[in-house]
Scaffold this motif. Sequence first.
Motif, PDB file in Angstrom:
ATOM      1  N   ARG A 187      -3.647  39.428 -18.809  1.00 33.92           N
ATOM      2  CA  ARG A 187      -4.083  39.640 -20.195  1.00 33.92           C
ATOM      3  C   ARG A 187      -4.186  38.296 -20.923  1.00 33.92           C
ATOM      4  N   TYR A 188      -3.228  37.410 -20.695  1.00 34.59           N
ATOM      5  CA  TYR A 188      -3.242  36.084 -21.313  1.00 34.59           C
ATOM      6  C   TYR A 188      -4.477  35.293 -20.862  1.00 34.59           C
ATOM      7  N   VAL A 189      -4.768  35.320 -19.569  1.00 32.61           N
ATOM      8  CA  VAL A 189      -5.919  34.586 -19.037  1.00 32.61           C
ATOM      9  C   VAL A 189      -7.226  35.144 -19.601  1.00 32.61           C
ATOM     10  N   VAL A 190      -7.361  36.453 -19.637  1.00 29.63           N
ATOM     11  CA  VAL A 190      -8.575  37.074 -20.182  1.00 29.63           C
ATOM     12  C   VAL A 190      -8.741  36.701 -21.650  1.00 29.63           C
ATOM     13  N   ASP A 191      -7.656  36.739 -22.427  1.00 36.38           N
ATOM     14  CA  ASP A 191      -7.736  36.348 -23.838  1.00 36.38           C
ATOM     15  C   ASP A 191      -8.141  34.881 -23.988  1.00 36.38           C
ATOM     16  N   ALA A 192      -7.635  34.015 -23.106  1.00 36.74           N
ATOM     17  CA  ALA A 192      -8.000  32.590 -23.160  1.00 36.74           C
ATOM     18  C   ALA A 192      -9.482  32.405 -22.848  1.00 36.74           C
ATOM     19  N   ILE A 193      -9.983  33.133 -21.861  1.00 36.99           N
ATOM     20  CA  ILE A 193     -11.412  33.034 -21.523  1.00 36.99           C
ATOM     21  C   ILE A 193     -12.268  33.553 -22.680  1.00 36.99           C
ATOM     22  N   LYS A 194     -11.832  34.645 -23.314  1.00 35.83           N
ATOM     23  CA  LYS A 194     -12.552  35.153 -24.497  1.00 35.83           C
ATOM     24  C   LYS A 194     -12.595  34.096 -25.592  1.00 35.83           C
ATOM     25  N   LEU A 195     -11.468  33.425 -25.813  1.00 37.92           N
ATOM     26  CA  LEU A 195     -11.406  32.371 -26.832  1.00 37.92           C
ATOM     27  C   LEU A 195     -12.381  31.246 -26.503  1.00 37.92           C
ATOM     28  N   LEU A 196     -12.435  30.846 -25.248  1.00 38.58           N
ATOM     29  CA  LEU A 196     -13.390  29.811 -24.828  1.00 38.58           C
ATOM     30  C   LEU A 196     -14.823  30.239 -25.116  1.00 38.58           C
ATOM     31  N   LEU A 197     -15.161  31.453 -24.751  1.00 40.09           N
ATOM     32  CA  LEU A 197     -16.525  31.944 -24.941  1.00 40.09           C
ATOM     33  C   LEU A 197     -16.877  32.087 -26.419  1.00 40.09           C
ATOM     34  N   GLU A 198     -15.961  32.659 -27.203  1.00 34.52           N
ATOM     35  CA  GLU A 198     -16.223  32.887 -28.628  1.00 34.52           C
ATOM     36  C   GLU A 198     -16.318  31.587 -29.419  1.00 34.52           C
ATOM     37  N   SER A 199     -15.577  30.573 -28.979  1.00 31.32           N
ATOM     38  CA  SER A 199     -15.591  29.295 -29.704  1.00 31.32           C
ATOM     39  C   SER A 199     -16.663  28.344 -29.168  1.00 31.32           C
ATOM     40  N   ASN A 200     -17.391  28.792 -28.143  1.00 27.92           N
ATOM     41  CA  ASN A 200     -18.433  27.971 -27.535  1.00 27.92           C
ATOM     42  C   ASN A 200     -17.867  26.658 -27.000  1.00 27.92           C
ATOM     43  N   SER A 201     -16.633  26.709 -26.542  1.00 29.84           N
ATOM     44  CA  SER A 201     -15.964  25.527 -25.988  1.00 29.84           C
ATOM     45  C   SER A 201     -16.106  25.517 -24.478  1.00 29.84           C
ATOM     46  N   SER A 202     -15.912  24.351 -23.898  1.00 35.05           N
ATOM     47  CA  SER A 202     -16.013  24.255 -22.442  1.00 35.05           C
ATOM     48  C   SER A 202     -14.653  24.137 -21.767  1.00 35.05           C
ATOM     49  N   THR A 203     -13.629  23.741 -22.531  1.00 32.81           N
ATOM     50  CA  THR A 203     -12.299  23.602 -21.933  1.00 32.81           C
ATOM     51  C   THR A 203     -11.228  24.134 -22.884  1.00 32.81           C
ATOM     52  N   LEU A 204     -10.145  24.546 -22.262  1.00 29.51           N
ATOM     53  CA  LEU A 204      -8.959  24.969 -23.001  1.00 29.51           C
ATOM     54  C   LEU A 204      -7.762  24.376 -22.277  1.00 29.51           C
ATOM     55  N   GLU A 205      -6.882  23.738 -23.040  1.00 33.04           N
ATOM     56  CA  GLU A 205      -5.719  23.089 -22.435  1.00 33.04           C
ATOM     57  C   GLU A 205      -4.540  23.218 -23.380  1.00 33.04           C
ATOM     58  N   VAL A 206      -3.400  23.576 -22.837  1.00 42.11           N
ATOM     59  CA  VAL A 206      -2.195  23.688 -23.651  1.00 42.11           C
ATOM     60  C   VAL A 206      -1.718  22.279 -24.031  1.00 42.11           C
TER      61      VAL A 206
END
Length: 162
Positions: free
Chosen positions: A130-149
């Motif tokens: 669920r966490y990974v899917v939410d992170a991928i949704k955030l990437l797609l919705e924000s039109n970003s290419s990377t996400l890093e903690v």
Amino acid sequence: MAPDGPFGAKRWISDDGTWLSTLKQPNVHLIREPITHASPQCLHTAGDERHKLDVLVYATGFRAAEFLASMHVEGCEGVDLRSLWAGDNATAYLGGCVPGFPNFFMVYGPNTSIVVHGVSAFFMTECGIRYVVDAIKLLLESNSSTLEVRESALAAYQRRID
């Protein structure tokens, strides 16, 4: 022998009373010294001590702290995750993200293996997914290419876990 740390600091045993009461029997001994060798009637430990035995349970090869040991995961600037986690140093935000490893997600990473505490491995896996899917949704919705903690988020999380 009573544990030397606070309750919950290490794995605790879910027990109906038989396991711990067995350890308290006068003919049962918990040996914590390194084993040098075993013979048919004795267990030999460091300091050349001999311990007569009826049963020897030999459990080895358990590598719980070596997450992703068989994989080569390389982050920014060529950092190898196995080197970063050398020894007993595996840390990840919510058990799934590591600073310096953008777009890298784990399910069931460090500090998520709590099955011995009565939580299902399936439940923990579902939470991770669920966490990974939410992170991928955030990437797609924000039109970003990377996400890093962020390192600061991991440090705060690790302080809380510790």
